[in-house]
Motif scaffolding. Structure first.
Motif, PDB file in Angstrom:
ATOM      1  N   PRO A  27       0.841  -1.207   0.000  1.00  7.88           N
ATOM      2  CA  PRO A  27       0.000   0.000   0.000  1.00  7.88           C
ATOM      3  C   PRO A  27       0.873   1.253   0.000  1.00  7.88           C
ATOM      4  N   GLU A  28       0.540   2.205  -0.841  1.00  7.90           N
ATOM      5  CA  GLU A  28       1.368   3.413  -0.951  1.00  7.90           C
ATOM      6  C   GLU A  28       1.414   4.197   0.365  1.00  7.90           C
ATOM      7  N   ALA A  29       0.326   4.171   1.128  1.00 13.54           N
ATOM      8  CA  ALA A  29       0.305   4.913   2.398  1.00 13.54           C
ATOM      9  C   ALA A  29       1.255   4.320   3.430  1.00 13.54           C
ATOM     10  N   ARG A  30       1.684   3.071   3.247  1.00 13.52           N
ATOM     11  CA  ARG A  30       2.576   2.406   4.202  1.00 13.52           C
ATOM     12  C   ARG A  30       4.035   2.439   3.747  1.00 13.52           C
ATOM     13  N   MET A  31       4.304   2.962   2.576  1.00 12.76           N
ATOM     14  CA  MET A  31       5.673   3.006   2.071  1.00 12.76           C
ATOM     15  C   MET A  31       6.490   4.042   2.834  1.00 12.76           C
ATOM     16  N   GLN A  32       7.763   3.721   3.077  1.00 11.44           N
ATOM     17  CA  GLN A  32       8.660   4.643   3.760  1.00 11.44           C
ATOM     18  C   GLN A  32       9.597   5.355   2.794  1.00 11.44           C
ATOM     19  N   SER A  33      10.019   4.673   1.743  1.00 12.17           N
ATOM     20  CA  SER A  33      10.853   5.302   0.724  1.00 12.17           C
ATOM     21  C   SER A  33      10.976   4.354  -0.461  1.00 12.17           C
ATOM     22  N   VAL A  34      11.516   4.882  -1.561  1.00 10.72           N
ATOM     23  CA  VAL A  34      11.767   4.097  -2.770  1.00 10.72           C
ATOM     24  C   VAL A  34      13.214   4.321  -3.181  1.00 10.72           C
ATOM     25  N   ALA A  35      13.877   3.256  -3.609  1.00 13.29           N
ATOM     26  CA  ALA A  35      15.296   3.368  -3.971  1.00 13.29           C
ATOM     27  C   ALA A  35      15.561   2.702  -5.313  1.00 13.29           C
ATOM     28  N   ILE A  36      16.504   3.297  -6.063  1.00 13.23           N
ATOM     29  CA  ILE A  36      17.022   2.712  -7.304  1.00 13.23           C
ATOM     30  C   ILE A  36      18.525   2.537  -7.129  1.00 13.23           C
ATOM     31  N   SER A  37      19.022   1.365  -7.477  1.00 14.91           N
ATOM     32  CA  SER A  37      20.468   1.120  -7.419  1.00 14.91           C
ATOM     33  C   SER A  37      20.931   0.530  -8.747  1.00 14.91           C
TER      34      SER A  37
ATOM     35  N   ALA B 209      12.611   2.136 -14.558  1.00 16.42           N
ATOM     36  CA  ALA B 209      12.840   2.252 -13.118  1.00 16.42           C
ATOM     37  C   ALA B 209      12.752   3.712 -12.670  1.00 16.42           C
ATOM     38  N   VAL B 210      13.298   4.625 -13.466  1.00 17.08           N
ATOM     39  CA  VAL B 210      13.233   6.044 -13.126  1.00 17.08           C
ATOM     40  C   VAL B 210      11.789   6.532 -13.128  1.00 17.08           C
ATOM     41  N   LEU B 211      11.004   6.107 -14.129  1.00 11.62           N
ATOM     42  CA  LEU B 211       9.599   6.491 -14.172  1.00 11.62           C
ATOM     43  C   LEU B 211       8.841   5.937 -12.968  1.00 11.62           C
ATOM     44  N   PHE B 212       9.141   4.685 -12.611  1.00  9.60           N
ATOM     45  CA  PHE B 212       8.520   4.075 -11.441  1.00  9.60           C
ATOM     46  C   PHE B 212       8.866   4.861 -10.176  1.00  9.60           C
ATOM     47  N   PHE B 213      10.119   5.231 -10.041  1.00 13.64           N
ATOM     48  CA  PHE B 213      10.587   5.972  -8.870  1.00 13.64           C
ATOM     49  C   PHE B 213       9.819   7.278  -8.719  1.00 13.64           C
ATOM     50  N   ARG B 214       9.701   8.047  -9.793  1.00 12.98           N
ATOM     51  CA  ARG B 214       9.024   9.336  -9.715  1.00 12.98           C
ATOM     52  C   ARG B 214       7.544   9.181  -9.411  1.00 12.98           C
ATOM     53  N   GLU B 215       6.901   8.249 -10.101  1.00  6.62           N
ATOM     54  CA  GLU B 215       5.460   8.067  -9.929  1.00  6.62           C
ATOM     55  C   GLU B 215       5.120   7.592  -8.519  1.00  6.62           C
ATOM     56  N   VAL B 216       5.851   6.601  -8.040  1.00  7.50           N
ATOM     57  CA  VAL B 216       5.535   6.004  -6.746  1.00  7.50           C
ATOM     58  C   VAL B 216       5.889   6.952  -5.601  1.00  7.50           C
ATOM     59  N   ALA B 217       6.982   7.678  -5.723  1.00  6.42           N
ATOM     60  CA  ALA B 217       7.375   8.606  -4.656  1.00  6.42           C
ATOM     61  C   ALA B 217       6.314   9.687  -4.462  1.00  6.42           C
ATOM     62  N   ASP B 218       5.809  10.254  -5.557  1.00  4.27           N
ATOM     63  CA  ASP B 218       4.768  11.277  -5.449  1.00  4.27           C
ATOM     64  C   ASP B 218       3.462  10.688  -4.912  1.00  4.27           C
ATOM     65  N   ALA B 219       3.098   9.481  -5.393  1.00  2.00           N
ATOM     66  CA  ALA B 219       1.848   8.857  -4.951  1.00  2.00           C
ATOM     67  C   ALA B 219       1.901   8.491  -3.480  1.00  2.00           C
ATOM     68  N   ALA B 220       3.073   8.084  -2.989  1.00  2.00           N
ATOM     69  CA  ALA B 220       3.200   7.709  -1.582  1.00  2.00           C
ATOM     70  C   ALA B 220       2.961   8.909  -0.675  1.00  2.00           C
ATOM     71  N   ILE B 221       3.454  10.070  -1.067  1.00  2.28           N
ATOM     72  CA  ILE B 221       3.251  11.283  -0.268  1.00  2.28           C
ATOM     73  C   ILE B 221       1.770  11.640  -0.221  1.00  2.28           C
TER      74      ILE B 221
ATOM     75  N   ASP C 137      -4.319   9.466   4.381  1.00  2.42           N
ATOM     76  CA  ASP C 137      -4.643   8.243   5.113  1.00  2.42           C
ATOM     77  C   ASP C 137      -5.214   8.565   6.489  1.00  2.42           C
ATOM     78  N   THR C 138      -6.348   7.957   6.821  1.00  3.10           N
ATOM     79  CA  THR C 138      -6.979   8.137   8.140  1.00  3.10           C
ATOM     80  C   THR C 138      -7.262   6.785   8.794  1.00  3.10           C
ATOM     81  N   SER C 139      -6.580   5.743   8.338  1.00  2.56           N
ATOM     82  CA  SER C 139      -6.871   4.407   8.854  1.00  2.56           C
ATOM     83  C   SER C 139      -6.487   4.244  10.322  1.00  2.56           C
ATOM     84  N   HIS C 140      -5.601   5.119  10.839  1.00  2.87           N
ATOM     85  CA  HIS C 140      -5.229   4.997  12.240  1.00  2.87           C
ATOM     86  C   HIS C 140      -6.374   5.364  13.166  1.00  2.87           C
TER      87      HIS C 140
END
Length: 513
Positions: free
Chosen positions: A439-449, A483-495, A501-504
């Motif tokens: 789930p994007e709301a539970r992601m802490q960060s995204v990395a490319i190596s 991978a770069v496209l994935f990084f940009r898309e997912v990082a913005d969506a996670a924020i 998120d109000t599940s707490h």
């Protein structure tokens, strides 16, 4: 204000010291009584005894009454110690924390914040069930941060779980006065003799009652484990392969030595193997997973039972796997990453992160609908199923390019990722199939190596960081541009997802009846 959430300190079950460590004390007393049985017979019926036994010698010596006095003093000290241990072990629940105090000489105080609660587990070992007691463990985010209350009355443990989940969910409740005496259906006090009779009936009902109240979840949402499927999964496990190799090794050893004395060395291993299968089988009986108003409820066990509630938003990633030996039968296993760990084992003796030890495709659909209620629709289910069984190709996933075949010999066509509203999906493995959902709301960060070899091949590795656990959401050898496209898309969506998120506070604003 309800009984346990009044902010006052409460005591545990009166038999807590016995259930914790007193069983060992009872065993010692039984051992002593067994060894002095001849002395007791001599006292009652008369006789000469057995002069060769130390206890008989003590009985006939002048130190006998001194030993009896020392034994009584020792018993008195143990009883006083148990009483003080129970007296000094208290807990309280406020609007913000669950707090426990314990210790006689060295005092301990532990607090767990309600907004950090990741789950609540109630275990009922067989011996504790006989006395109507249960162990409650509040799983809190953090290393070794859990709060354990062992033991409570079984009914009190269920009530306490409801109240903790109510406070954590943000539900408000009207003030209520708890009666100090037991009342019947007409509101009249129950006579003491009738209360004792009801207590016996209650114990019998608790032993025979189902693990989960049928009114908590609709029957169509409940997933139960088929007994034949459970047995088959044990026989087709990696441990069974080890057992087969062990039997072959034993047969070879007997044939080579010509003596069955070889079996003596492997006898403990054979006993442990049988115990392993029996434990896994009995612990997984009566397994069920269902959705309740306060989260996913997982229960299992035959003699000793356990059930755990995972509130909404506490699952940080989900992984569906299929070993090669399970593929002909179409069986799958589901694991999750959580921000806390429980001391209680899960079904089949596995870690409590395994929420579905074995199930078919229909079971997987139901479990995913329970753990991802806001992200499961017809399109997402179809994508998940393709990710589980598809051999690759144009199936909705961005797969590794063919130039990565030298690195991923068998799994290159299946190695890929996809994004859906609110979740990220990673797929890999041709022999051991895996589908990971984060789930994007539970992601802490995204990395490319990208190392020098991957850089020359225009490949990269992806990793989605979540809380630590059995799942590592990562892919290797994907196209670097993708991978770069994935990084940009997912990082913005996670924020965006984490901000909304109000599940707490999943039931904030509601008023409990």
């Amino acid at each position: 204000m309800t009984r346990f959430t009044d902010g006052e300190w409460h005591h545990l079950h009166p038999l807590t010291p016995l259930l914790r460590g007193g069983i060992t004390f009872v065993a010692i007393i039984g051992f002593l009584l067994y060894n002095i049985r001849d002395i007791l017979i001599d006292i009652v019926l008369g006789g000469d005894g057995h002069n060769g036994e130390p206890l008989v010698w003590l009985y006939e010596s002048e130190f006998f009454w001194l030993a009896v006095l020392a034994l009584l003093v020792g018993l008195g000290l143990v009883v006083v110690g148990y009483y003080l241990s129970w007296r000094m072990n208290t807990f309280r629940i406020t609007d913000e924390v669950v707090e426990v105090r314990s210790g006689i000489v060295f005092r301990r105080n532990r607090k767990g914040r309600l907004d950090r609660i990741q789950g609540i587990n109630i275990s009922r070992p067989l011996f504790a069930r006989i006395f109507g007691a249960a162990r409650l463990e509040v799983n809190v985010a953090g290393q070794d941060a859990n709060i354990r209350l062992d033991y409570l009355a079984s009914v009190a443990a269920d009530e306490l779980r409801r109240e903790i989940l109510r406070l954590a969910s943000g539900t408000r409740v009207a003030e209520a006065q708890v009666p100090e005496v037991q009342l019947d259906s007409n509101g009249a006090p129950v006579p003491r003799t009738a209360a004792v009779s009801q207590l016996i009936d209650q114990r019998v009902s608790e032993l025979l009652a189902p693990e989960r109240d049928p009114e908590l979840a609709p029957p169509e949402s409940v997933v139960q484990m088929h007994t034949g499927r459970l047995i088959g999964s044990l026989l087709l496990s990696g441990f069974s392969i080890f057992v087969v190799l062990l039997i072959v090794g034993i047969a070879w050893g007997v044939a080579a030595t010509g003596s069955y004395l070889f079996l003596i060395g492997v006898l403990p291993t054979l006993i442990g193997t049988g115990s392993f299968y029996i434990t896994r089988f009995t612990r997984s009986l009566r397994y069920s997973i269902a959705g309740t108003p306060d989260g996913v409820r997982i229960g299992f066990g035959l003699l000793s039972t356990s059930n755990e509630t995972l509130p909404p938003g506490r699952i940080h990633s989900i992984q569906v796997t299929q070993p090669l030996l399970w593929r002909p039968a179409g069986w799958w296993e589901i694991k999750v990453n959580r921000a806390s760990t429980s001391s209680a084992k899960g079904a089949a003796g596995q870690a409590n992160t395994t929420i579905l030890p074995v199930g078919n495709l229909d079971d997987v659909r139901k479990v995913l609908a329970l753990v991802l209620p806001d992200h499961v629709d017809a399109d997402s289910v179809a994508l998940f199923e393709r990710g589980m069984s598809s051999k690759g190709g144009d199936d909705g996933f961005v797969n590794s390019p063919k130039r990565a075949r030298w690195y991923l010999w068998f799994s290159q066509p299946r190695n890929g990722f996809a994004t859906l509203p609110g979740v990220v999906v990673l797929r890999q493995g041709a022999v051991w199939r895996q589908l990971t959902i984060v789930p994007e709301a539970r992601m802490q960060s995204v990395a490319i190596s990208q190392g020098p070899v991957f850089r020359s091949m225009r490949l990269a590795s992806l990793r989605v960081h979540t809380v630590s656990g059995p799942i590592t959401p990562a892919l290797s050898a994907v196209d670097s541009a993708q991978a770069v496209l994935f990084f940009r898309e997912v990082a913005d969506a996670a924020i965006s997802s984490s901000s909304a998120d109000t599940s707490h506070r999943w039931r904030s604003g509601e008023v409990a009846p």
